[in-house]
Design a protein around this motif. Structure first.
Motif, PDB file in Angstrom:
ATOM      1  N   ILE A  24       0.844  -1.202   0.000  1.00 57.29           N
ATOM      2  CA  ILE A  24       0.000   0.000   0.000  1.00 57.29           C
ATOM      3  C   ILE A  24       0.878   1.250   0.000  1.00 57.29           C
ATOM      4  N   LYS A  27       2.740   1.498  -3.520  1.00 58.59           N
ATOM      5  CA  LYS A  27       1.875   1.863  -4.650  1.00 58.59           C
ATOM      6  C   LYS A  27       1.396   3.309  -4.557  1.00 58.59           C
ATOM      7  N   ASN A  28       1.208   3.801  -3.333  1.00 50.98           N
ATOM      8  CA  ASN A  28       0.693   5.157  -3.135  1.00 50.98           C
ATOM      9  C   ASN A  28       1.791   6.180  -2.863  1.00 50.98           C
ATOM     10  N   LYS A  29       3.051   5.749  -3.003  1.00 50.32           N
ATOM     11  CA  LYS A  29       4.211   6.626  -2.784  1.00 50.32           C
ATOM     12  C   LYS A  29       4.141   7.311  -1.423  1.00 50.32           C
ATOM     13  N   ILE A  34      -4.328   8.720   2.926  1.00 50.26           N
ATOM     14  CA  ILE A  34      -4.960   7.396   2.887  1.00 50.26           C
ATOM     15  C   ILE A  34      -5.910   7.260   4.071  1.00 50.26           C
ATOM     16  N   LYS A  97      -7.500   9.025  -0.500  1.00 49.40           N
ATOM     17  CA  LYS A  97      -7.200   7.721  -1.088  1.00 49.40           C
ATOM     18  C   LYS A  97      -7.820   6.683  -0.159  1.00 49.40           C
ATOM     19  N   ILE A  99      -8.658   2.982   0.933  1.00 48.01           N
ATOM     20  CA  ILE A  99      -8.277   1.579   0.797  1.00 48.01           C
ATOM     21  C   ILE A  99      -9.354   0.772   1.505  1.00 48.01           C
ATOM     22  N   LYS A 125     -10.447  10.536  -3.960  1.00 51.11           N
ATOM     23  CA  LYS A 125      -9.429  10.657  -5.005  1.00 51.11           C
ATOM     24  C   LYS A 125      -9.304   9.328  -5.744  1.00 51.11           C
ATOM     25  N   GLN A 128      -9.059   1.800  -3.639  1.00 51.79           N
ATOM     26  CA  GLN A 128      -8.324   0.564  -3.880  1.00 51.79           C
ATOM     27  C   GLN A 128      -8.882  -0.491  -2.934  1.00 51.79           C
ATOM     28  N   ASP A 145      -6.583  -4.805  -5.459  1.00 47.38           N
ATOM     29  CA  ASP A 145      -5.277  -4.209  -5.734  1.00 47.38           C
ATOM     30  C   ASP A 145      -4.189  -4.869  -4.891  1.00 47.38           C
TER      31      ASP A 145
END
Length: 177
Positions: A24, A27-29, A34, A97, A99, A125, A128, A145
């Motif tokens: 996680i 992938k989300n830098k 989040i 974001k 999740i 935004k 996932q 994901d």
């Protein structure tokens, strides 16, 4: 029911959730913006565990919410002529974001209902999906994901996820019906 296989014990489950946490972040830098949203019932404690893992890695405390999908199920009319509807609390998702976290993905209908509930709360935004177990047999074009373990199953098998917050132990097992 007859036990067919032990898929994950407690140590393997912890390693799997740690790996998902790292994925996680990668992938989300990072973990900024989040929000972890656990699908009731077992998804919420799993989301809390992922949040704890991310805190250990990034030193960033994530918001963890839960979503009750009962209002968004597509089989309500099959269950009852007048199903009981529980009101779910709104989640602040604007420009976040999201999740979604669940224990098992099977047909994809639970994930679809959770996505509907999230979108009903606002415009994230992105959304996932993280699952501990993917057992296949999708009925909708939905994929996770982040997957802890892919387990090929038949429709006659039951995947049982036990987590200590609810079941007093941590394991994933397959049972034959």
């Amino acid at each position: 029911m007859k036990l067919k296989a032990l898929i994950l014990d407690e140590k393997a489950m912890n390693r799997t959730l740690t790996r998902i946490s790292h994925e996680i972040i990668e992938k989300n830098k990072g973990a900024e913006d989040i929000v972890l949203v656990g699908i009731k019932r077992r998804g919420y404690p799993l989301a809390k565990r992922i949040s704890e893992n991310i805190y250990k890695i990034e030193k960033l405390k994530l918001r963890v919410e839960s979503v009750d999908i009962s209002l968004y199920r597509d089989d309500l009319s099959r269950l009852s002529d007048q199903p009981a509807i529980k009101k779910s609390h709104p989640i602040d998702v604007e420009d976040k974001k999201i999740i979604l976290v669940d224990d098992v993905i099977y047909t994809g209908r639970t994930a679809r209902a959770a996505i509907d509930a999230i979108i009903h709360s606002g415009r994230p935004k992105l959304i996932q999906l993280a699952v501990l177990i993917d057992r296949g047999h999708r009925e909708l074009p939905i994929r996770a994901d982040y997957v802890g373990k892919n387990i090929p199953t038949s429709r006659d098998e039951i995947v049982s996820v036990e987590i200590s917050e609810i079941d007093k132990c941590n394991s994933v097992k397959i049972y034959e019906v």
